[in-house]
Write a protein that holds these residues in place. Structure first.
Motif, PDB file in Angstrom:
ATOM      1  N   UNK A 112       0.751  -1.132  -0.161  1.00 63.92           N
ATOM      2  CA  UNK A 112       0.039  -0.037  -0.149  1.00 63.92           C
ATOM      3  C   UNK A 112       0.934   1.213   0.135  1.00 63.92           C
ATOM      4  N   UNK A 113       2.394   1.252   0.133  1.00 62.56           N
ATOM      5  CA  UNK A 113       3.069   2.379  -0.144  1.00 62.56           C
ATOM      6  C   UNK A 113       3.170   2.808   1.345  1.00 62.56           C
ATOM      7  N   UNK A 114       3.099   2.001   2.450  1.00 62.27           N
ATOM      8  CA  UNK A 114       3.419   2.659   3.790  1.00 62.27           C
ATOM      9  C   UNK A 114       2.106   3.370   4.457  1.00 62.27           C
ATOM     10  N   UNK A 115       1.044   2.661   4.374  1.00 65.91           N
ATOM     11  CA  UNK A 115      -0.171   3.213   5.060  1.00 65.91           C
ATOM     12  C   UNK A 115      -0.912   2.592   6.219  1.00 65.91           C
ATOM     13  N   UNK A 116      -0.216   1.661   6.722  1.00 64.81           N
ATOM     14  CA  UNK A 116      -0.885   0.596   7.604  1.00 64.81           C
ATOM     15  C   UNK A 116      -0.452   1.344   9.010  1.00 64.81           C
ATOM     16  N   UNK A 117      -1.616   1.136  10.088  1.00 61.11           N
ATOM     17  CA  UNK A 117      -1.618   1.567  11.263  1.00 61.11           C
ATOM     18  C   UNK A 117      -1.981   0.267  12.186  1.00 61.11           C
ATOM     19  N   UNK A 118      -1.223  -0.225  12.952  1.00 58.22           N
ATOM     20  CA  UNK A 118      -1.459  -1.580  13.518  1.00 58.22           C
ATOM     21  C   UNK A 118      -2.062  -1.237  14.972  1.00 58.22           C
ATOM     22  N   UNK A 119      -3.436  -1.388  15.088  1.00 57.84           N
ATOM     23  CA  UNK A 119      -4.133  -1.407  16.406  1.00 57.84           C
ATOM     24  C   UNK A 119      -4.201  -2.635  16.931  1.00 57.84           C
ATOM     25  N   UNK A 120      -3.650  -3.091  18.216  1.00 55.29           N
ATOM     26  CA  UNK A 120      -3.854  -4.205  18.918  1.00 55.29           C
ATOM     27  C   UNK A 120      -4.460  -4.066  20.073  1.00 55.29           C
ATOM     28  N   UNK A 121      -5.335  -5.159  20.600  1.00 54.86           N
ATOM     29  CA  UNK A 121      -5.467  -5.274  21.743  1.00 54.86           C
ATOM     30  C   UNK A 121      -5.647  -6.703  22.523  1.00 54.86           C
ATOM     31  N   UNK A 122      -6.093  -6.839  23.575  1.00 57.62           N
ATOM     32  CA  UNK A 122      -5.909  -8.217  24.079  1.00 57.62           C
ATOM     33  C   UNK A 122      -7.355  -9.033  24.043  1.00 57.62           C
ATOM     34  N   UNK A 123      -8.516  -8.225  23.822  1.00 58.62           N
ATOM     35  CA  UNK A 123      -9.976  -8.855  23.661  1.00 58.62           C
ATOM     36  C   UNK A 123     -10.269  -9.037  25.151  1.00 58.62           C
ATOM     37  N   UNK A 124     -11.420  -9.815  24.943  1.00 60.50           N
ATOM     38  CA  UNK A 124     -12.126 -10.156  26.392  1.00 60.50           C
ATOM     39  C   UNK A 124     -13.162 -11.205  26.130  1.00 60.50           C
ATOM     40  N   UNK A 125     -13.409 -11.888  24.784  1.00 64.71           N
ATOM     41  CA  UNK A 125     -14.220 -12.828  24.759  1.00 64.71           C
ATOM     42  C   UNK A 125     -13.589 -14.282  25.026  1.00 64.71           C
ATOM     43  N   UNK A 126     -14.118 -14.979  26.034  1.00 63.88           N
ATOM     44  CA  UNK A 126     -13.697 -16.237  26.392  1.00 63.88           C
ATOM     45  C   UNK A 126     -13.833 -17.472  25.331  1.00 63.88           C
TER      46      UNK A 126
END
Length: 309
Positions: A112-126
């Motif tokens: 994509x020519x340098x357009x990624x933003x990585x949002x990470x989380x731990x979640x909550x659903x067992x």
């Protein structure tokens, strides 16, 4: 300076993935949106073993029954656009093998020519953890730590080396590399998560809330960054899950970002004074189809800009 505005891409049942994602992505870029975002929901348990967000008795939205894979969705949008950033808001980190996710995001950024933003989380659903996680729910923070470390290693120069619990790379060339350093954003809902954000991430990606509460959390994060000697600025992107309705919502029980376009924009206005960089508005849950989603997105953008957002 106006806040950057992002739009959630259509991942739910009423949309055609291959047709509507590129169409909405192109339209959003034409409208002026600065970024396009996806979220992750792996499954819809029936019956649910826990409530939404782990809150007892809180029902899961019916829209969560059908949510397209976030990276497939983002790849479709990448191929259809040229300018808008492409964000994950968020990926549930422990549902992914760290090395494979790091390489996938690097490939998407290169493509994509340098357009990624990585949002990470731990979640909550067992239930999601039972189906897909690489480690037990109790170890979710450790998995997120390792994922961030693996990403930094894989995205960095060769030879890549990493010695972790899930990932062991003795010495290897790993390509393609991202076109530029991919920003890592975290929600950071508690003290330990806030320390992780300040020490290891590039920015903050909270879910929209009362403007005063959001401002207080942002102030605390900046204080923590000062306390821990951080010198790099923290990027901020707030995720707003809007519930659009054609007519204004009337009644004292209206939630923030619930109702007409004017009501959604009215709730956005206080955010402009907090000092945030970007607001991601996800409007996809209630429109009937992509045509309505594009129309609502255009009106929200136009009225938000007119209101100084």
């Amino acid at each position: 300076m106006a806040i950057r505005l992002g739009l959630g891409l259509p991942q739910m049942r009423q949309y055609g993935l291959g047709r509507d994602v590129p169409d909405v992505a192109r339209a959003a870029e034409r409208i002026g949106y600065d970024s396009l975002w996806v979220f992750e929901r792996a499954l819809f348990p029936e019956p649910a073993t826990q409530g939404l967000y782990g809150v007892e008795g809180l029902p899961w939205p019916d829209a969560y029954r059908h949510v397209a894979d976030p990276l497939v969705t983002l790849t479709l949008a990448a191929a259809a656009t040229e300018r808008a950033e492409l964000g994950t808001g968020v990926l549930v980190a422990p549902l992914h093998v760290p090395f494979q996710l790091a390489k996938a995001l690097a490939s998407l950024d290169a493509a994509s020519g340098g357009r990624v933003v990585a949002g990470f989380g731990t979640g909550w659903s067992l239930d999601e953890y039972a189906a897909a996680s690489v480690r037990p729910f109790e170890e979710r923070g450790q998995v997120l730590d390792e994922l961030i470390g693996v990403c930094r290693a894989v995205w960095g120069p060769d030879p890549v080396r990493y010695d972790g619990r899930l990932t062991k790379v003795e010495s290897a060339a790993v390509g393609p590399k991202p076109a530029r350093p991919i920003p890592v954003l975290l929600p950071a809902n508690g003290p330990r998560a806030q320390r992780r954000l300040v020490d290891h991430a590039d920015g903050w990606l909270p879910v929209g809330m009362d403007a005063d509460a959001l401002a207080a959390q942002w102030h605390r994060l900046r204080e923590l960054a000062d306390e821990r000697g951080r010198t790099e600025p923290l990027r901020t992107v707030v995720r707003v899950n809007a519930e659009y309705a054609p007519k204004p919502y009337e009644g004292p029980d209206r939630r923030p970002f619930q109702g007409s376009v004017d009501q959604i924009v009215e709730d956005l206005v206080p955010y402009a004074a907090i000092g945030l960089e970007e607001v991601l508005v996800d409007l996809q849950s209630t429109p009937r189809d992509a045509e309505e989603l594009k129309d609502v997105a255009a009106r929200v953008y136009e009225k938000a800009r007119a209101a100084g957002v």
